[in-house]
Design an enzyme around this catalytic site. Structure first.
Site, short mmCIF file in Angstrom:
data_model
loop_
_atom_site.label_atom_id
_atom_site.label_comp_id
_atom_site.label_asym_id
_atom_site.label_seq_id
_atom_site.Cartn_x
_atom_site.Cartn_y
_atom_site.Cartn_z
N CYS A 1 0.87 -1.19 0.00
CA CYS A 1 0.00 0.00 0.00
C CYS A 1 0.90 1.23 0.00
O CYS A 1 1.65 1.46 0.96
CB CYS A 1 -0.90 -0.01 1.23
SG CYS A 1 -1.91 1.48 1.41
N CYS B 1 -5.27 6.25 -3.39
CA CYS B 1 -4.56 4.96 -3.42
C CYS B 1 -3.17 5.21 -3.99
O CYS B 1 -3.04 5.63 -5.14
CB CYS B 1 -5.32 3.95 -4.28
SG CYS B 1 -4.46 2.38 -4.47
#
Length: 261
Positions: A74, A198
């Site tokens: 991530c 994101c």
């Protein structure tokens, strides 16, 4: 069980962060992770991160989706964990840490984290979209009128459909906003909804837009629902290297929470 946690956010992508250098957190307890990330019964977050010790580098990043599953890299989470490590005085200006996709270098100054992502060897270009892995798998698709686009419905259809099926993919919808900049909205697997940002997604978008000749810039500003990020890279004959994701990483609050199974 009483758990001390820290809440961080990077352009609206929010995380529960735990200092786990003593390895006391029950890492296999997916129900606990899901509870902590629950926005009604727990703390609330897109994901949870453990800052674990490393034998070789400054620390190790362990990342979980909000559904409790341990996941792939991530980018915004990595940026926030770097800010957290800086808060803990693990490093001063620059750091190197382990993550599930390998080694990452990062720098931190004045609330801004510049995080090196993995090299990208392959970009699969199709008529309707691109697919590439920037630490996590990403489908990238140009759309019009992105502000009114139904990201959740369209994203979920792509995420579970052919050729992704069970393993799934993150889905990024992108629109040019002029002068080599792009607006991005992302449906994230594991969250199973749109998130405000994101990191691996905007990294994928930047490289995909260059690959598709939508821009000639190698330093690309990207507007996400939670703010602005920047991705830079060096194109080579064999893909893309020196890939960096840059943006704010903000400490929100610290707290304790009790958990009883």
């Amino acid at each position: 069980m009483e758990i001390t946690f820290y809440k961080y956010q990077g352009t609206g992508n929010d995380f529960v962060v735990i200092d786990n250098r003593d390895l006391s957190f029950p890492r296999e307890n997916t129900k606990l992770v899901n509870f902590l990330c629950d926005r009604r019964f727990g703390i609330g977050a897109d994901g949870l991160m453990l800052l674990n010790p490393s034998d070789t580098y400054d620390f190790t990043m362990v990342y979980y989706n909000s559904d409790g599953t341990e996941s792939s890299m991530c980018g915004n989470g990595g940026r926030c964990l770097v800010a957290f490590a800086h808060k803990l005085e693990i490093f001063k200006n620059e750091t190197t840490f382990d993550a599930v996709d390998g080694l990452h270098y990062a720098s931190y100054q004045d609330g801004i984290t510049n995080l090196q992502m993995i090299d990208v060897d392959t970009v699969e270009v199709y008529k309707t979209h691109c697919f590439l892995n920037t630490g996590s798998p990403h489908h990238v698709q140009l759309v019009e009128n992105i502000g009114n686009y139904n990201v959740k419905n369209n994203g979920s259809e792509i995420r579970y459909g052919a050729p992704y099926f069970k393993e799934g993919t993150n889905v990024n919808f992108v629109e040019s906003i002029g002068e080599g900049a792009f607006r991005v909205r992302t449906y994230e697997r594991g969250v199973e909804d749109e998130t405000l940002a994101c990191g691996t997604g905007v990294t994928a978008v930047a490289i995909a837009m260059f690959e598709q000749k939508q821009t000639t810039n190698t330093k690309i500003p990207l507007k996400v629902e939670g703010g602005e990020l920047e991705v830079s890279f060096t194109p080579t004959k064999n893909g893309y290297k020196d890939v960096f994701l840059k943006g704010p990483a903000t400490f929100v609050f610290k707290g304790t929470i009790n958990y009883n199974e």
